[in-house]
Write an enzyme that holds these catalytic residues in place. Structure first.
Site, PDB file in Angstrom:
ATOM      1  N   PRO A 233       0.845  -1.206   0.000  1.00 29.18           N
ATOM      2  CA  PRO A 233       0.000   0.000   0.000  1.00 29.18           C
ATOM      3  C   PRO A 233       0.881   1.258   0.000  1.00 29.18           C
ATOM      4  O   PRO A 233       1.412   1.660   1.034  1.00 29.18           O
ATOM      5  CB  PRO A 233      -0.801  -0.128   1.302  1.00 29.18           C
ATOM      6  N   ASP A 407       5.683   2.780   2.432  1.00 25.26           N
ATOM      7  CA  ASP A 407       4.933   1.540   2.627  1.00 25.26           C
ATOM      8  C   ASP A 407       4.094   1.730   3.889  1.00 25.26           C
ATOM      9  O   ASP A 407       4.628   1.781   5.000  1.00 25.26           O
ATOM     10  CB  ASP A 407       5.925   0.384   2.792  1.00 25.26           C
ATOM     11  N   HIS A 408       2.774   1.823   3.708  1.00 27.37           N
ATOM     12  CA  HIS A 408       1.909   2.166   4.833  1.00 27.37           C
ATOM     13  C   HIS A 408       1.826   1.052   5.881  1.00 27.37           C
ATOM     14  O   HIS A 408       1.339   1.270   6.997  1.00 27.37           O
ATOM     15  CB  HIS A 408       0.500   2.497   4.329  1.00 27.37           C
ATOM     16  N   ARG A 409       2.292  -0.147   5.542  1.00 25.20           N
ATOM     17  CA  ARG A 409       2.312  -1.224   6.543  1.00 25.20           C
ATOM     18  C   ARG A 409       3.388  -0.968   7.599  1.00 25.20           C
ATOM     19  O   ARG A 409       3.337  -1.516   8.697  1.00 25.20           O
ATOM     20  CB  ARG A 409       2.588  -2.563   5.856  1.00 25.20           C
TER      21      ARG A 409
END
Length: 435
Positions: A233, A407-409
């Site tokens: 994401p 990287d939104h994780r």
């Protein structure tokens, strides 16, 4: 997964010593030199020069042991490894292996075919011929339990054959099985998730275009970026930076630098990126199913355009290096990247990527994350723009737009903004990089 056997550096009948270069393998990223790890005579070349799509762990040649005539080599002992489907029985058909196996595993497949038996329980290297190792691997014979009858106690073919003929050989095979390394497959995308890409001949006449087949690098770039964009994401953060003080500092540094040293704007941005990662360690991170890995050093991957694609050589521990050393290392890596002469450890293991298109006049862009890194910074061109200062007066300054893709994780918006603030400070006040 595969490579092209570009060139043989030894011919059939040539003696081979440990450390000798025997062949060159072209991978999707670089040209690798294969070193022998054992001595013998190159009895037979099984894969000729120029052969493409040679699979990892494929047999490419046979070495004859000391005292053995190359013409008497029994190739049937190797047929099992050459059989389709033998190379990897622990991996599902079509499953991908990690990129970092590459030519190193191919080389290991040609020279050291039973790595689990290369040393005995006390850590000492087992002296055995390549043929003896392969036969032991096929028959499940534990080399550490054999006494060699060859020169200097070396285990040779007849020693393994004698052990294999004994009743206990079947028990040894069962004993060895649990210790045999299993192949760990990288996550793969099912074919149904990626649509087949082709031009419909009913719409595009085949005579109306020139079709150039994909080389290994372009195919790998396409696969990795598709996987990245589908599975990670992404989100972008944009900011403008004033470059005037950095440009002035660069001019002064180069005016007083030793002969041959010339620091670029990109070198200063690499240094600023590394220092910002150390200042904001929560952004120097990678996502994994086991947890988030927070890296202790800032290893900066720098995108370099090469014929047929791009590659990202890595400046390791960039936060600890002076500008002159950093500049010299970057020039060397970029030069060898364009010649495809980088070693795997020189383009793997980055923790953050930097891509600069400012020299092409690109004002702003957003890059796709290079997994398993958590962020990539896209650098636009520096240009003169009107700005309003603290006294609300209009002046002219050199501004540069950058985009941080996260990287939104791993990284939230607040963490990414905090990193950009640290990076902006180092760029706009370059003297603070000396503190």
């Amino acid at each position: 997964e595969e490579g092209t056997l570009a060139k043989w550096l030894k011919s059939e009948g040539d003696p081979v010593e440990p450390g000798d270069l025997i062949a060159e393998i072209e991978t999707d990223k670089a040209t690798m030199e294969v070193e022998a790890v054992d001595e013998g005579v190159l009895a037979k070349i099984l894969v000729p020069e120029g052969t493409e799509a040679v699979k990892v762990n494929s047999l490419i040649a046979i070495l004859a042991e000391e005292g053995e005539e190359p013409s008497e080599i029994d190739e049937t002992a190797f047929e099992a490894d050459q059989a389709p489907g033998h190379a990897d029985k622990t991996t599902e058909p079509g499953a991908e292996k990690p990129d970092m196996s590459g030519a190193q595993t191919l080389a290991a497949g040609t020279a050291e075919l039973a790595p689990d038996q290369s040393k005995n329980t006390s850590g000492e290297r087992i002296k055995a011929s390549p043929l003896a190792r392969r036969l032991a691997h096929l028959h499940g014979v534990d080399l550490s339990g054999l006494t060699g009858s060859g020169p200097h106690g070396r285990i040779v073919k007849k020693d393994v054959e004698a052990a294999a003929a004994e009743p206990k050989a079947s028990l040894a095979a069962k004993t060895l099985a649990p210790d045999t390394p299993t192949t760990v497959s990288a996550p793969r995308l099912d074919g149904d998730l990626i649509l087949e890409q082709k031009l419909d001949p009913r719409v595009y006449d085949p005579d109306s275009y020139r079709l150039e087949p994909l080389d290994g690098m372009r195919r790998t770039v396409a696969r990795r970026l598709t996987t990245s964009f589908m599975q990670i994401p992404h989100f972008p953060l944009n900011i403008d930076l004033q470059l005037d003080k950095l440009l002035s500092a660069r001019k002064n540094i180069n005016a007083r630098a030793p002969e041959g040293v010339k620091v670029s704007v990109n070198d200063l941005l690499i240094k600023a990126s590394a220092m910002a990662l150390i200042q904001v360690p929560e952004c120097n991170a990678s996502f994994s199913d086991a947890g988030i890995a927070y890296h202790k050093g800032a290893h900066i991957s720098v995108a370099v355009a090469v014929e047929g694609g791009l590659i990202t050589p890595v400046i390791r521990d960039a936060e600890t290096k002076g500008l002159a050393a950093l500049s010299a290392e970057m020039k060397d890596l970029a030069s060898r990247a364009r010649d495809r002469k980088l070693k795997p450890q020189e383009y793997m293991g980055g923790t953050f990527s930097l891509s600069n298109l400012g020299m092409f006049g690109i004002k702003s862009f957003a890059s796709i994350i290079n997994p398993p890194e958590g962020m990539i910074l896209s650098i636009g061109a520096g240009e003169k723009r009107p700005v309003i200062d603290a006294d609300e007066a209009i002046s002219i300054a050199t501004l540069m737009s950058v985009t941080l893709t996260c990287d939104h994780r791993v990284i939230g918006g607040a963490e990414g903004a905090k990193w950009l603030d640290a990076f902006k400070h180092y760029v706009e006040y370059p003297e603070t990089m000396l503190l």
